[in-house]
Design an enzyme around this catalytic site. Structure first.
Site, PDB file in Angstrom:
ATOM      1  N   LYS A 149       5.137  30.953 -32.482  1.00 35.79           N
ATOM      2  CA  LYS A 149       6.349  31.157 -33.275  1.00 35.79           C
ATOM      3  C   LYS A 149       6.534  32.644 -33.549  1.00 35.79           C
ATOM      4  O   LYS A 149       5.567  33.402 -33.650  1.00 35.79           O
ATOM      5  CB  LYS A 149       6.218  30.374 -34.577  1.00 35.79           C
ATOM      6  CG  LYS A 149       7.471  30.328 -35.441  1.00 35.79           C
ATOM      7  CD  LYS A 149       7.226  29.434 -36.640  1.00 35.79           C
ATOM      8  CE  LYS A 149       8.430  29.377 -37.573  1.00 35.79           C
ATOM      9  NZ  LYS A 149       8.200  28.471 -38.709  1.00 35.79           N
ATOM     10  N   SER A 224      11.900  25.468 -39.267  1.00 27.85           N
ATOM     11  CA  SER A 224      12.155  26.747 -38.643  1.00 27.85           C
ATOM     12  C   SER A 224      11.363  26.976 -37.342  1.00 27.85           C
ATOM     13  O   SER A 224      11.583  27.984 -36.660  1.00 27.85           O
ATOM     14  CB  SER A 224      11.821  27.878 -39.617  1.00 27.85           C
ATOM     15  OG  SER A 224      10.452  27.896 -39.962  1.00 27.85           O
ATOM     16  N   SER A 248       8.874  23.153 -41.847  1.00 27.19           N
ATOM     17  CA  SER A 248       9.207  23.915 -40.640  1.00 27.19           C
ATOM     18  C   SER A 248       8.432  23.512 -39.402  1.00 27.19           C
ATOM     19  O   SER A 248       8.826  23.856 -38.283  1.00 27.19           O
ATOM     20  CB  SER A 248       8.988  25.412 -40.896  1.00 27.19           C
ATOM     21  OG  SER A 248       9.923  25.882 -41.830  1.00 27.19           O
TER      22      SER A 248
END
Length: 512
Positions: A149, A224, A248
């Site tokens: 990420k 996210s 997320s």
């Protein structure tokens, strides 16, 4: 430079990072009305049979092939880099609003945020040379490509987390998790897109735009860790590392049909990673893996814990990996709804059918009430906005970048006093104690509930994260897993005479 020009330049740099031989020929590009692009690698003829075999193999199988010398790290790394490059070109904004199309003119890339394929292939060659020289692998993940990420720092690359002001400010240190992965022999090859500040339930920002769902490009991949989930769902990664402060990891996993675990804080190292709400510790962000299978989640988790991360991260707890026998008959509390938003019909059906299977297997099922949930949701909103949106504003101001509409609460927030924050801590502790007491009084072993009200939803319409974020406040470990039940319009028809639990519930049911 304006924020628009910074964003345009960054996107072009990203596009130019894709090797020419991995650019999809126009003749075989899927049409804009082809929503599911996950079969492109198998059906396009753009990949060799060997490349497809590699990327479709679970991580333990890949590691076995590498350790037996039937595959090299280089060939494995190239296969995943190529697939990631193709995912980057297919998870596009072609189905977005005209406003966002205009903003992103000249690019069709928004699944990845940083590409370092050359570096990864070079690292893979070094691993192969090491194996040839020593006759042994470097570590338990020797040669396995792992994606990251965007907020996870890699020396020499941006961790922009969706802000134009953080472009061209490469990290000067690795996140602790990166050093651990590299020492275990993993190959790091790309970073993936996130929403602005990692605080939106869909993956969209002013820098890279929107990441869409490869299973259906008119649907969201969640947020996210949405870029990570999209990459894995497409087949461009087997295991990726994401983070979670309000859902997320779990929401993107649920939207794309993959596995994840949100650990309690201190289980996996999160040291030296970028956060937008830096210094906010009332609710701790955590990192965790996303993967195609549960076995791959276990593999990653065990390797990380076996590296004793508490030696490097002062927040990690010194708890070695343990195998624990579970009871044959579990007592499971089922949260059918949280008292505010009803799960949409496909999610409600999936929950019901899963419960039927658990009951048939002999487990005890009880209904779990949402007693503290609404109070926890209100508290969480206050916690995340306690600085009056200053953390976000300070990252927008240097380039004049505007607040996205999804960030309106941060734009309008009023700053809380230290005393107010301390009272939030008191309230949090009382709610956590109440929840634990109720858990013990009922003697349950686990809670089963929806990850989101949606199986997924149209881009721009993800409106509720309440099913996940309460467990961040509680700091309970939580998983999201596919249950093998697909949405079916013929079966999952809208509720008739639905008694909405709230105005938001009515909106969500109408949107779906």
């Amino acid at each position: 430079m304006t924020w628009e020009s910074i964003a345009a330049t960054k996107r072009q740099v990203l596009r130019d990072s894709i090797p020419a031989e991995w650019l999809i020929p126009a003749a075989i590009l899927p049409s804009t009305d082809q929503l599911d692009v996950t079969n492109f690698p198998q059906e396009s003829g753009f990949f060799t049979e060997h490349e497809l075999e590699i990327t479709s193999s679970p991580a333990p199988t890949i590691l076995s092939h590498i350790s037996s010398e039937s595959w090299t790290s280089e060939m494995v790394t190239k296969a995943f880099c190529k697939t990631a490059a193709v995912a980057q070109q297919l998870v596009t904004l072609q189905l977005e609003t005209q406003k966002e199309k205009t903003c992103l003119t000249g690019t069709q890339t928004n699944c990845l945020s940083e590409i370092f394929f050359d570096r990864a292939i070079s690292q893979a060659k070094e691993l192969d040379a090491y194996f040839q020289k020593t006759g042994k692998t470097k570590g338990p993940l020797h040669g396995l490509p792992i994606s990251l990420k965007d907020n996870i720092n890699v020396i020499g690359y941006d961790s922009s987390i969706g802000f134009t002001s953080l472009v061209n400010k490469p990290a000067i240190n690795n996140s602790t998790i990166v050093d651990i992965l590299l020492e275990a022999g993993a190959v790091i090859y790309c970073k993936t897109n996130v929403p602005t500040a990692m605080m939106i339930s869909e993956t969209v920002n002013n820098l890279f735009g929107r990441t869409v769902n490869p299973l259906s490009r008119n649907l969201t991949t969640g947020g996210s860790s949405g870029g990570e989930a999209a990459l894995i769902a497409f087949g461009g990664s087997r295991i990726g590392v994401g983070s979670d402060i309000g859902g997320s990891l779990r929401m993107p996993a649920a939207c794309t049909g993959i596995f994840t675990i949100r650990p309690s804080s201190g289980r996996f190292p999160n040291c030296l990673s970028r956060a937008c709400l830096e210094g906010q510790e009332t609710v701790n962000g955590v990192i965790g893996p996303l993967a195609k299978s549960l076995d791959e989640i276990v593999l990653w988790a065990r390797v990380i814990v076996d590296q004793e991360p508490w030696i490097r991260d002062p927040r990690c707890l010194p708890i070695p990996w343990r195998c624990v026998e579970t009871k044959e008959r579990l007592k499971i509390g089922v949260l059918w709804n949280d008292g505010f938003v009803t799960p949409t019909p496909p999610v409600a059906r999936a929950l019901k059918e899963t419960i039927q299977k658990l009951e048939a297997a002999g487990h005890e099922i009880i209904t779990w009430a949402s007693t503290e949930h609404m109070e926890m949701l209100v508290l969480l909103g206050g916690i995340f906005l306690a600085d009056g949106g200053r953390s976000v504003r300070k990252l927008l101001e240097p380039t004049g970048e505007p607040f996205r509409p999804e960030m309106k609460p941060y734009e309008e927030a009023n700053e809380k006093s230290v005393y107010d924050l301390w009272q939030m801590h008191v309230n949090r502790n009382n709610l956590c104690k109440s929840y634990l007491d109720r858990w013990n009084e009922n003697g349950i072993d686990t809670i089963l509930c929806p990850t989101t009200p949606y199986s997924s939803v149209e881009n721009g319409k993800f409106a509720y994260a309440g099913y996940t974020c309460v467990f961040n406040l509680l700091d309970y470990p939580a998983v999201s897993f596919p249950c093998g039940i697909n949405s079916d319009k013929a079966v999952d028809t809208p509720y008739v005479n639905h008694q909405a639990l709230s105005d938001l519930d009515a909106q969500i049911q109408n949107d779906c």
